[in-house]
Each structure stands twice: as structure tokens, then as C-alpha cells.
Write an enzyme that holds these catalytic residues in place. Structure first.
Site, PDB file in Angstrom:
ATOM      1  N   GLY A 223       0.704  -1.341  -0.073  1.00 10.28           N
ATOM      2  CA  GLY A 223      -0.051   0.136   0.053  1.00 10.28           C
ATOM      3  C   GLY A 223       0.869   1.094   0.048  1.00 10.28           C
ATOM      4  N   ASP A 338     -11.236  10.088   9.564  1.00 14.34           N
ATOM      5  CA  ASP A 338     -10.931   9.942   8.029  1.00 14.34           C
ATOM      6  C   ASP A 338     -11.431   8.654   7.681  1.00 14.34           C
ATOM      7  OD1 ASP A 338      -9.647  10.744   5.773  1.00 14.34           O
ATOM      8  OD2 ASP A 338      -7.579   9.653   6.421  1.00 14.34           O
ATOM      9  N   ASN A 343      -9.623   3.409   4.071  1.00 12.56           N
ATOM     10  CA  ASN A 343      -9.320   3.081   5.414  1.00 12.56           C
ATOM     11  C   ASN A 343     -10.148   1.843   6.051  1.00 12.56           C
ATOM     12  OD1 ASN A 343      -7.323   4.859   4.963  1.00 12.56           O
ATOM     13  ND2 ASN A 343      -8.366   6.701   5.895  1.00 12.56           N
TER      14      ASN A 343
HETATM   15  N1  LIG Z   1      -2.828  -3.329   7.958  1.00 14.14           N
HETATM   16  C1  LIG Z   1      -2.922  -3.332   6.788  1.00 14.14           C
HETATM   17  N2  LIG Z   1      -3.224  -4.371   5.920  1.00 14.14           N
HETATM   18  C2  LIG Z   1      -3.061  -4.392   4.553  1.00 14.14           C
HETATM   19  N3  LIG Z   1      -3.092  -3.420   3.835  1.00 14.14           N
HETATM   20  C3  LIG Z   1      -2.956  -2.291   4.613  1.00 14.14           C
HETATM   21  C4  LIG Z   1      -2.778  -2.104   6.149  1.00 14.14           C
HETATM   22  N4  LIG Z   1      -2.639  -0.785   6.465  1.00 14.14           N
HETATM   23  C5  LIG Z   1      -2.721   0.119   5.203  1.00 14.14           C
HETATM   24  N5  LIG Z   1      -2.717  -0.844   4.160  1.00 14.14           N
HETATM   25  C6  LIG Z   1      -2.784  -0.316   2.650  1.00 14.14           C
HETATM   26  O1  LIG Z   1      -1.931   0.675   2.729  1.00 14.14           O
HETATM   27  C7  LIG Z   1      -2.545   1.689   2.008  1.00 14.14           C
HETATM   28  C8  LIG Z   1      -1.773   2.993   2.673  1.00 14.14           C
HETATM   29  O2  LIG Z   1      -2.322   2.801   4.192  1.00 14.14           O
HETATM   30  P1  LIG Z   1      -2.789   4.138   4.852  1.00 14.14           P
HETATM   31  O3  LIG Z   1      -4.048   4.680   4.412  1.00 14.14           O
HETATM   32  O4  LIG Z   1      -2.849   3.855   6.544  1.00 14.14           O
HETATM   33  O5  LIG Z   1      -1.326   5.205   4.590  1.00 14.14           O
HETATM   34  P2  LIG Z   1      -1.456   6.910   4.724  1.00 14.14           P
HETATM   35  O6  LIG Z   1      -0.254   7.321   4.273  1.00 14.14           O
HETATM   36  O7  LIG Z   1      -1.796   7.075   6.251  1.00 14.14           O
HETATM   37  O8  LIG Z   1      -2.905   7.265   3.997  1.00 14.14           O
HETATM   38  P3  LIG Z   1      -3.415   8.285   3.789  1.00 14.14           P
HETATM   39  O9  LIG Z   1      -3.130   9.009   2.471  1.00 14.14           O
HETATM   40  O10 LIG Z   1      -4.988   8.054   3.490  1.00 14.14           O
HETATM   41  O11 LIG Z   1      -3.406   9.255   4.586  1.00 14.14           O
HETATM   42  C9  LIG Z   1      -3.956   1.339   2.386  1.00 14.14           C
HETATM   43  O12 LIG Z   1      -4.846   2.192   1.508  1.00 14.14           O
HETATM   44  C10 LIG Z   1      -4.049  -0.034   2.052  1.00 14.14           C
HETATM   45  O13 LIG Z   1      -4.438  -0.460   0.937  1.00 14.14           O
END
Ligand SMILES: Nc1ncnc2c1ncn2[C@@H]1O[C@H](COP(=O)(O)OP(=O)(O)OP(=O)(O)O)[C@@H](O)[C@H]1O
Length: 467
Positions: A223, A338, A343
Site C-alpha cells: 500500500g 478519516d 481506510n
Molecule cells: N494493516 C494493513 N493491512 C493491509 N494493507 C494495509 C494495512 N494498512 C494499510 N494498508 C494499505 O496501505 C494503504 C496506505 O495505508 P494508509 O492509508 O494507512 O496510509 P496513509 O499514508 O496514512 O494514507 P492516507 O493518504 O489515507 O493518509 C491502504 O490504503 C491499504 O491499501
């Protein structure tokens, strides 16, 4: 004599990397002079005695074997060769004529194959140790150590990274896991690569400087968000898969760190719940934040693309699970802020709320950082934070409205305005009660929206599996 020492060190290295117990090298003792320089004494009298694996592990873990800061770029560093076998030679001036120890930065083209590079320079390249031996190709090394993003640029940090790469422990297979063939395959492959007893290697005390490399084997990136990369990893000691979320950039300022650990603190503050992504641990490493979490299969964003239109019952089932997560976190005095398809993750059919990066407290004692505007109600966009939990309810409604509609919501324009005025386009194929439920969740007046606890008793969920 410099070449003698090079040969000795080289042989030790070969022994570790290729696990050949027969080749050997003479042990070196190092002493530190009053100026802080490190001198190595080599005694030919030690002879070519075999070094045990434990000795090699100790040696690799020690500062003296690798390039320490003062070993790398000393101002007047000299090699002291002690032909008498004495080990206390730190204050003795090096004999005339000996070449000063060179800085171990790789020369351009040093690995080109035509270049007769010195053995000592091997230790200080940016490549894993194995890359320098014929039995390991560069591509194999990349497979083993593919985390170049976190590789720091300063010499000392690069050397630290090199040291940690040398001794990443193997993965232990968890005997309590019966039916995950993927885990079995991964651990067996790694065990074959390391060719050592994994339990013994784990207990060797490697002093690796990368906790990530020491404790986990990276399988693949799964991700990418605006702030983080997420990796599927295998934890070496328990043989289980996890997700590790690593900040996209190095967080060097206090403010950045404080903001980043918001997610960690929120997750740690709430008790575990089946519908909240499970948090395990977190740490900073090389200014990156790492968060170890439960590994999920995918997010609702990908689920949406796969099957449209989703059956109403599936949507209701998923919504109910996220309502349970919301009721749980709201009861802890937290709000998510969010909620959106990206998410909400699915693991073995169970829906889980993740990404608590914008979570805050209901009582407003922590500053509010608004989430994705496509899912935010008008009052939040107008900075009215008096009903924060109702913002989560609006976002829940917007998320499932988007999933039912099958096309992404916009962050401005007429559709954006209409949704915030309670004007929803009809959703063909979905029952009126379902559409009214969504309307209620996205009511323009926050107080008119139900709470998560109210929703748990909603009649529409009576017939949903798992209720
Ligand atoms: N525990 C998990 N298991 C599997 N995939 C995950 C997990 N956590 C995150 N992902 C994948 O990684 C991607 C990015 O994670 P996340 O949304 O937490 O990152 P972020 O940088 O905080 O995102 P945002 O841009 O929404 O703030 C998610 O959309 C999901 O596809």
C-alpha cells in the site's frame, strides 16, 4: 603487511557469508590509542586456526570488525603490526613505511569486475556483503535486501546499514500455525538461504542497528498513502505475517514526529476490537516511523472496483461492522475523522477500520486535523468541531453511498454541495430503507444524525449476518 591484514579479514568474511568452516583467518586484536585511533595487531603466530561460528558472529557484531567512525576516516590512522604477538601496542607509533589505513569509500567502478578492488574496500560499499562473492549475484542480493529507501546517506549510517545487512536473522516457522502454506514456503526459503540453524542465529545477539531488518523479512509493498508505505512482512521470531507501515519521509522535526505518532497513540489507547485493525508496536528508525499492525487482505477501495453493484446485504454487513468499530472508539472518547473506503480493510471477511492518523479526542483537547474532504460534513469544513463523532457518521454514510453508487465522490462542485444539503441521487437497485439510512447518516444537521450506538439497534441490521 597491509595485504596480510586484508587477506585475514577477507577470509573471516568469507567464512560468515559462505558458511565455510574450513577456511580460516588469524584473529586480530584491536587497541585504541590515547588519540582515539584504533590499531590492529596481527600475530602470525596465531596461525590459520579455524574460527567457530559463534566467534564469527561476535566478531561481526563488534565495532572492530566493521568500519567504525574512527576506523573509517581517522586523521592519522596507521596499522600497527606486532610481530611479537603482543596485544598492547596502542601507544606505539606505527613503524615507518607502513601505508596509512585508507578511507574505505568505494572507488568509482570498483565492482566492475575488471577493477582489482581491495578486500578491505568490500566492507564499505553500499552493497550487501554477499554481493562481493561469486556465489551471490547482485539480483539475489536485491531480493534479500531491497530496502534502499531507508538507506541513509552519511558514511557512518551507511556503515551501520551494512553491518545490519550482514546478519539479518532467519525466520522461525511458527509450529502453531497449521494452515498457511505461504508462511511455510517463505520460512523454508529463507532458512535455505541462511544455511544455519535459525534458532541459533536468532540467539546470537547480532546487535543489528535496523530493528526492521533484524525482526522482519520484507515480502512486498502492499500500500501507498499520502504519508506512508505499507509492507507485508514476515516476523522472524514468530513466523507470522504482519503489515508494517513506514512513514514516506524521514521525520526530523519534533512537530512531524508528534503528528506521526498520533496514529500510534490512538491505536494504543483503544482496547483491541475485531473491527479495528490490530496494533502491535511502533518505533522510530533512521527518522522513519514504523508501525507494526495486523495484516489485512485489501481495502474497500479495491473491493469496490472488483464487484459493482455490490449486493445491499453485503454493504449492510460491512457497514454494521464499521458501526461496531465506531461505537467502540467513540466509547473510548476518540473519533477517527478519516473514514473512507481506503481506510476500511477486509481480513478473512471481517471489516476493519484502519489508518488512525487523524484520530483525535471527542472532548477537543487535541487539535483537529480534517480528513479527506470528500467524506467530511460541512460543519467540519467550516471548523465547527462541537459534534466530532457525528463527522464520523457522515463519513460512514458518504463511504457507503460511494460504494453503492460505484463512482468516486468529488471534493467540490454541484454533487459535493448537493450531498451536504441532503439532496441525494437515487441509487438504482437499492431499497428505499437502505437509501433513507444513508440519507440519515449524511443529514446536513449534525445533531440529526444517529450515533453509532443508535445505529446498532437499527431495524435494517436485524437480518444481517453476524449481528
Ligand atoms: N494493516 C494493513 N493491512 C493491509 N494493507 C494495509 C494495512 N494498512 C494499510 N494498508 C494499505 O496501505 C494503504 C496506505 O495505508 P494508509 O492509508 O494507512 O496510509 P496513509 O499514508 O496514512 O494514507 P492516507 O493518504 O489515507 O493518509 C491502504 O490504503 C491499504 O491499501
Amino acid at each position: 603487511m597491509e595485504s596480510v591484514e586484508r587477506l585475514c579479514l577477507s577470509q573471516k568474511l568469507r567464512q560468515v557469508c559462505l558458511d565455510t568452516a574450513t577456511t580460516s583467518a588469524s584473529a586480530s586484536a584491536s587497541t585504541r590509542s590515547a588519540e582515539g585511533n584504533v590499531y590492529h595487531s596481527i600475530s602470525p603466530a596465531d596461525g590459520l586456526t579455524a574460527i567457530s561460528e559463534n566467534e564469527v558472529l561476535d566478531m561481526l557484531s563488534s565495532q572492530d570488525f566493521f568500519c567504525t567512525p574512527d576506523f573509517v576516516t581517522p586523521t592519522e590512522q596507521q596499522i600497527v603490526v606486532d610481530f611479537d604477538g603482543n596485544k598492547e601496542k596502542g601507544n606505539v607509533s606505527p613503524p615507518k613505511g607502513l601505508t596509512p589505513m585508507r578511507s574505505k569509500r568505494p572507488r568509482p567502478g570498483w565492482l566492475s569486475g575488471n577493477h582489482p578492488h581491495s578486500e578491505l574496500e568490500i566492507y564499505c560499499s553500499d552493497l550487501p556483503l554477499e554481493a562481493h562473492f561469486s556465489s551471490f549475484s547482485a539480483s539475489k542480493c536485491e531480493q534479500l535486501y531491497d530496502d534502499t529507501a531507508s538507506c541513509p546517506s552519511s558514511t557512518n549510517a551507511r556503515l551501520a546499514a551494512l553491518r545490519r545487512r550482514a546478519l539479518s536473522p532467519p525466520c522461525i516457522k511458527n509450529p502453531f500455525l497449521y494452515n498457511d502454506p505461504e508462511i511455510g514456503t517463505s520460512t523454508n526459503k529463507l532458512r535455505a538461504k541462511f544455511q544455519v540453524d535459525p534458532y541459533r542465529a536468532l540467539g546470537a545477539g547480532t546487535s543489528c542497528l535496523s530493528r526492521y531488518r533484524e525482526e522482519f523479512h520484507e515480502i512486498q509493498e502492499i500500500g501507498l498513502g499520502n504519508f506512508s508505505r505499507v509492507f507485508k512482512v514476515l516476523k522472524r521470531i514468530d513466523g507470522c505475517f504482519y503489515a508494517i507501515k513506514r512513514s514516506l519521509h524521514q521525520l526530523r522535526q519534533d512537530g512531524q514526529r508528534r503528528q506521526a505518532i498520533n496514529e500510534v497513540q490512538a491505536l494504543a489507547a483503544i482496547d483491541s476490537h475485531e473491527n479495528v485493525v490490530r496494533y502491535h508496536t511502533a518505533w522510530f528508525e533512521n527518522d522513519y516511523l514504523y508501525i507494526q499492525m495486523e495484516l489485512c487482505d485489501n481495502s474497500l477501495r479495491s473491493w469496490k472496483a472488483e464487484a459493482y453493484p455490490p449486493p445491499e446485504k453485503s454493504l449492510l454487513g460491512g457497514m454494521l461492522q464499521i458501526i461496531k468499530a465506531l461505537a467502540h472508539i467513540h466509547s473510548h472518547g476518540l473519533v477517527h475523522l478519516d473514514i473512507k473506503p481506503d481506510n476500511i480493510y477486509v481480513r478473512k471477511g471481517i471489516y476493519k477500520l484502519g489508518d488512525f492518523g487523524r484520530a483525535t479526542r471527542l472532548d477537543g483537547s487535541i487539535s483537529v486535523e480534517e480528513g479527506d474532504s470528500r467524506y467530511m460534513p460541512l460543519e467540519i469544513l467550516n471548523e465547527d468541531y462541537s459534534q466530532l463523532q457525528k463527522a464520523d457518521i457522515f463519513a460512514l454514510g458518504a463511504t457507503f453511498y460511494e460504494l453503492a453508487r460505484g463512482s468516486p465522490l468529488t471534493s467540490s462542485g454541484t454533487q459535493f454541495q448537493a450531498l451536504r444539503q441532503g439532496k441525494h441521487a437515487l441509487l438504482p437497485g437499492f431499497s428505499l430503507p437502505f437509501q433513507n439510512l444513508l440519507k440519515g447518516l449524511m443529514h446536513p444537521i449534525s445533531k440529526m444524525r444517529p450515533t453509532a450506538a443508535d445505529l446498532l439497534n437499527h431495524a435494517l441490521f436485524n437480518h444481517v449476518a453476524g449481528f
